[in-house]
Design an enzyme around this catalytic site. Structure first.
Site, mmCIF file in Angstrom:
data_model
loop_
_atom_site.group_PDB
_atom_site.id
_atom_site.type_symbol
_atom_site.label_atom_id
_atom_site.label_comp_id
_atom_site.label_asym_id
_atom_site.label_seq_id
_atom_site.Cartn_x
_atom_site.Cartn_y
_atom_site.Cartn_z
ATOM 1 C CD GLU A 170 -0.795 -5.517 6.036
ATOM 2 O OE1 GLU A 170 -0.632 -6.074 4.935
ATOM 3 O OE2 GLU A 170 -1.061 -4.300 6.140
ATOM 4 C CG HIS B 200 -3.409 -3.778 3.326
ATOM 5 N ND1 HIS B 200 -2.422 -3.107 4.000
ATOM 6 C CD2 HIS B 200 -4.118 -2.836 2.664
ATOM 7 C CE1 HIS B 200 -2.530 -1.798 3.766
ATOM 8 N NE2 HIS B 200 -3.563 -1.607 2.956
ATOM 9 C CB CYS C 272 -0.967 -0.059 1.182
ATOM 10 S SG CYS C 272 -2.343 1.081 1.047
#
Lengths: 232, 77
Positions: free
Chosen positions: A206, A204, A87
């Site tokens: 994560e 993302h 990002c």
């Protein structure tokens, strides 16, 4: 042995703790790297997490690229070390010219926070080496400026050298404007450098690392990288 | 700072639509850019121009997506 994952923290970074949790789940040891540091504290790979480094002033990533830490990140990247920008981290890598192109305001002009499907296009480099081409991953995006742009001749070069890593797609891997959340050229969600050791992506991983979050697909990227670091 | 002509400008499109809605159908297009005002010291105009150009290339403008133009004017000491 546990592999050290350096996580860059700039003023305004907001995803470093999520990244640390993800690293731990993948079996690595997270090490926070404040932007004013000049070295990577022995990190085997470096993650530039999401957020709004330096308030996104001027342009996303434009100020962060001058952080002292970025000199060390650049040295690590140029020496072939794995670097992943997520990002805002992707935006910083583009501004730092470690990756080609730029990220522009979403074509819908809205901040988009939603789940997306991604098609794995390239299977080289530390983060995608463990995956097969065409595999569909599910991960969320959360950004207002994620429209990937590169000049036409550079886009051709990216495609020719297999640098397009991930594309937004439908659940079965189909491409279409309805699956492209931000107007990225060629539905590009992630690109890598020519060598493949530096990867930038808007989604993302994560935030897709355990069942509670609805997807564990983000773990694949890090496990592949850690296995590779361990083998070298 | 303006987006290069080949770069799509959705913000500009939205502004055009807004102007049309307000009764300005003559507007054919809008490009939204950025204005930056710098105050600096320099020996002469040429010196200021070359420094500002360098600043634009190195930080103020991203040459992948943007073009820049600048004007130098003298202000009181």
């Amino acid at each position: 042995m546990t592999w050290r994952c350096g996580i860059a923290v700039f003023p305004g970074t907001w995803s470093e703790r999520d990244c640390a949790h993800w690293v731990e789940l993948a079996g690595g040891e997270p090490v926070m790297l404040w932007h004013a540091e000049r070295q990577l504290k022995g990190a085997d790979l470096v993650i530039l997490p999401g957020g709004f480094a330096h308030g996104d002033y001027l342009r996303t990533g434009a100020i962060a690229r001058f952080a002292p830490l970025m000199d060390a990140v650049r040295d690590h990247a140029l020496a072939g070390g794995p670097v992943l920008g997520i990002c805002n981290g992707f935006q910083i890598l583009c501004e730092a010219q470690l990756l080609p192109g730029a990220l522009l305001r979403n074509s819908c002009l809205q901040f988009r926070c939603q789940s997306t499907h991604l098609r794995v296009e390239a299977t080289r480099g530390p983060f995608l080496a463990g995956l097969e081409a065409g595999r569909i991953l599910e991960m969320p995006i959360s950004h207002g400026e994620g429209r990937y742009y590169a000049p036409p001749e550079q886009l051709l070069e990216l495609e020719a050298h297999g640098q397009v890593a991930l594309r937004y797609c439908g659940p079965a891997g189909e491409l279409g404007d309805e699956y492209n959340p931000n107007g990225s050229l060629q539905h590009i969600a992630g690109v890598m450098n020519r060598e493949g050791n530096v990867l930038g992506m808007m989604p993302h991983p994560e935030r897709a690392c355990e069942p509670l979050l609805g997807s564990e697909d983000g773990l694949h990227l890090l496990r592949a990288a850690l296995a590779l670091v361990g083998a070298s | 700072m303006t987006l290069k002509p080949v770069v799509n400008d959705p913000q500009g499109l939205a502004v055009t639509q807004g102007l049309h809605a307000l009764g300005y159908p003559e507007v054919l297009g809008t490009r939204v850019g950025k204005h930056i005002q710098l105050t600096l010291t320099a020996r002469d105009r040429q010196g200021a121009e070359s420094r500002v150009e360098e600043m634009c290339r190195r930080l103020l403008c991203n040459g992948v997506i943007e073009d820049f133009h600048f004007q130098v004017a003298e202000v009181g000491a």
